[in-house]
Design a protein around this motif. Sequence first.
Motif, mmCIF file in Angstrom:
data_model
loop_
_atom_site.group_PDB
_atom_site.id
_atom_site.type_symbol
_atom_site.label_atom_id
_atom_site.label_comp_id
_atom_site.label_asym_id
_atom_site.label_seq_id
_atom_site.Cartn_x
_atom_site.Cartn_y
_atom_site.Cartn_z
ATOM 1 N N LYS A 190 0.829 -1.207 0.000
ATOM 2 C CA LYS A 190 0.000 0.000 0.000
ATOM 3 C C LYS A 190 0.868 1.264 0.000
ATOM 4 O O LYS A 190 0.401 2.344 -0.305
ATOM 5 N N PHE A 248 -8.515 5.452 -7.909
ATOM 6 C CA PHE A 248 -8.633 4.046 -7.537
ATOM 7 C C PHE A 248 -7.948 3.698 -6.200
ATOM 8 O O PHE A 248 -8.581 3.128 -5.312
ATOM 9 N N PRO A 249 -6.645 4.019 -6.034
ATOM 10 C CA PRO A 249 -6.021 3.667 -4.747
ATOM 11 C C PRO A 249 -6.658 4.386 -3.563
ATOM 12 O O PRO A 249 -6.677 3.849 -2.453
ATOM 13 N N LEU A 250 -7.206 5.572 -3.809
ATOM 14 C CA LEU A 250 -7.863 6.311 -2.715
ATOM 15 C C LEU A 250 -9.166 5.618 -2.325
ATOM 16 O O LEU A 250 -9.485 5.488 -1.147
ATOM 17 N N ASP A 251 -9.927 5.185 -3.347
ATOM 18 C CA ASP A 251 -11.173 4.460 -3.078
ATOM 19 C C ASP A 251 -10.900 3.164 -2.330
ATOM 20 O O ASP A 251 -11.644 2.778 -1.434
ATOM 21 N N MET A 252 -9.838 2.514 -2.733
ATOM 22 C CA MET A 252 -9.559 1.185 -2.204
ATOM 23 C C MET A 252 -8.997 1.210 -0.788
ATOM 24 O O MET A 252 -9.320 0.355 0.018
ATOM 25 N N PHE A 253 -8.152 2.192 -0.500
ATOM 26 C CA PHE A 253 -7.402 2.113 0.752
ATOM 27 C C PHE A 253 -7.585 3.282 1.708
ATOM 28 O O PHE A 253 -6.921 3.334 2.737
ATOM 29 N N THR A 254 -8.412 4.251 1.369
ATOM 30 C CA THR A 254 -8.580 5.364 2.306
ATOM 31 C C THR A 254 -10.060 5.550 2.638
ATOM 32 O O THR A 254 -10.928 5.023 1.939
ATOM 33 N N ASN A 255 -10.289 6.275 3.697
ATOM 34 C CA ASN A 255 -11.669 6.601 4.073
ATOM 35 C C ASN A 255 -11.946 8.091 3.858
ATOM 36 O O ASN A 255 -12.749 8.693 4.568
ATOM 37 N N LYS A 291 -11.261 13.301 -1.806
ATOM 38 C CA LYS A 291 -10.686 12.502 -2.907
ATOM 39 C C LYS A 291 -10.590 13.352 -4.176
ATOM 40 O O LYS A 291 -9.574 13.317 -4.878
#
Lengths: 247, 252
Positions: free
Chosen positions: B78, B101-108, B114
């Motif tokens: 990550k 994409f990485p923000l959607d997948m790994f962040t709140n 975003k």
Amino acid sequence: MNLFFHIGRYFMLMFRVFSKPEKFSVYWRQIIYEINSIGIGSLTIVAIISVFMGGVITIQAAFGFTSPLVPLYAVGFTTRESMLLEFCPTIVSLILAGKVGSNIASEIGAMRVTEQIDALEIMGVNSAGYLILPKIIAAVLINPFLIAISMFLGLAGGYIMGISTGACTSYEYIFGIQAFFEPWKLNYSFTKVVTFAFIITSVASYYGYYTDGGALEVGKSSTKAVVMTSILILIFNLILTQLFLTH
Amino acid sequence: MIEIKNIHKSFGDRKVVDDVSFTFYPGKTNLMIGESGCGKTTILKLMVGLHALDSGEVLYSGQNFPALQAKEKQEVRKQIGMLFQAGALFDSQTVEENVRFPLDMFTNLSREEKDERVNFCLSRVKLEGRNNLYPSELSGGMKKRAALARAIANNPKYLFCDEPNSGLDPKTSIVIDELIQDITREYNITTVVITHDMNSVLEIGENIMFIHKGKNYWTGTKDQILKADNQELYNFVFASEFMQQVFKAAKS
């Protein structure tokens, strides 16, 4: 040995596919996207084929029933039995294996050869789960609806052809499609549909996921996926038929 | 910091990586150079876990990555951003969706946060206003920049770039090189760049490893490379007439 290798690798892939998703909201969005792509995208071809096949079965049934001892409602009855038991769940699934299966295998295969799957892995995403699970769930959810529409349109196609060719009257056809109806046969049909939906998406994904090489190999994976999916559908059709229809 | 220690990799009988050790420092553009087929990309894939090591260690801030459990590996990953040779943007997604994409997948983060982050990353790589384009609508250089924006979206600690200049014109190459160097310095990222472009080497090479036949033949900086006393490195660096002219000019 090659067969066992593929079976083993397929189940290992499925183990990864059904592991816990990183984020449900992202997967849910993918499922909606795949429902549209797999289900809605196949509606036109399924509708056209169902209407025509319903019509053809009706004409063939009417052509075959020349004896005055066979009532004309048997045309509707035969059309219903053919459509519900075999054509809609199995033949439409075979058609979907060609359309959806090749699409899935080539899509995932192209992602493999252009390093998009590597990109997912490096980000820390379970690429197998992210790419394959939404497709399986979407197909298992949407295909029964697709097949239900196919059944309805098939019977409607039979009605149109039966009436327009004078093979039977409207009353006889409608009486025929209701005659001796056993609801458990729908369980049989829809069990087949769900099983075939799983086979189509998982096997096609398997071939796409393990594509190695370039554009040529993507094409080969797509072909292999369609062939193997079709064979598996026929085998499982036989197994499920034996299980359900043997008392 | 990333350290590789005595790593080995063979494919069948073919030894591709042979006892390579090196340290990649944060805040510096660490370069792996060498001719095509010398094992650079394999080393990079070994470092990020796309290939399994035969032996050796890959230490991310002291943690031996290949020995970690799957979940621990995922945590390290990550923190990794990677720019692939061809970009590897997701074809079915727009530039904005790719970067998001990485923000959607790994962040709140909230949707607004975003959006802000995506627009910031796109402006950082000079792709403002291209949010809704698909990868097929981008030029080679734009694809690389979009992929770089995706790679830095989640504030990575480690950035890997596999031949970021391949297939680009010299002007765009310089833009990409400068971007990588600026981002590396600004966020103190440990950046590993694979290249065989000598312009890039002389432009951004702060810590260089020269790979030849799967081995680490030479290490140094861009200032040392022209004076290095290593025949294999000399053959690589001065393979082109242009570089020989540059060297002669520099000498005179």
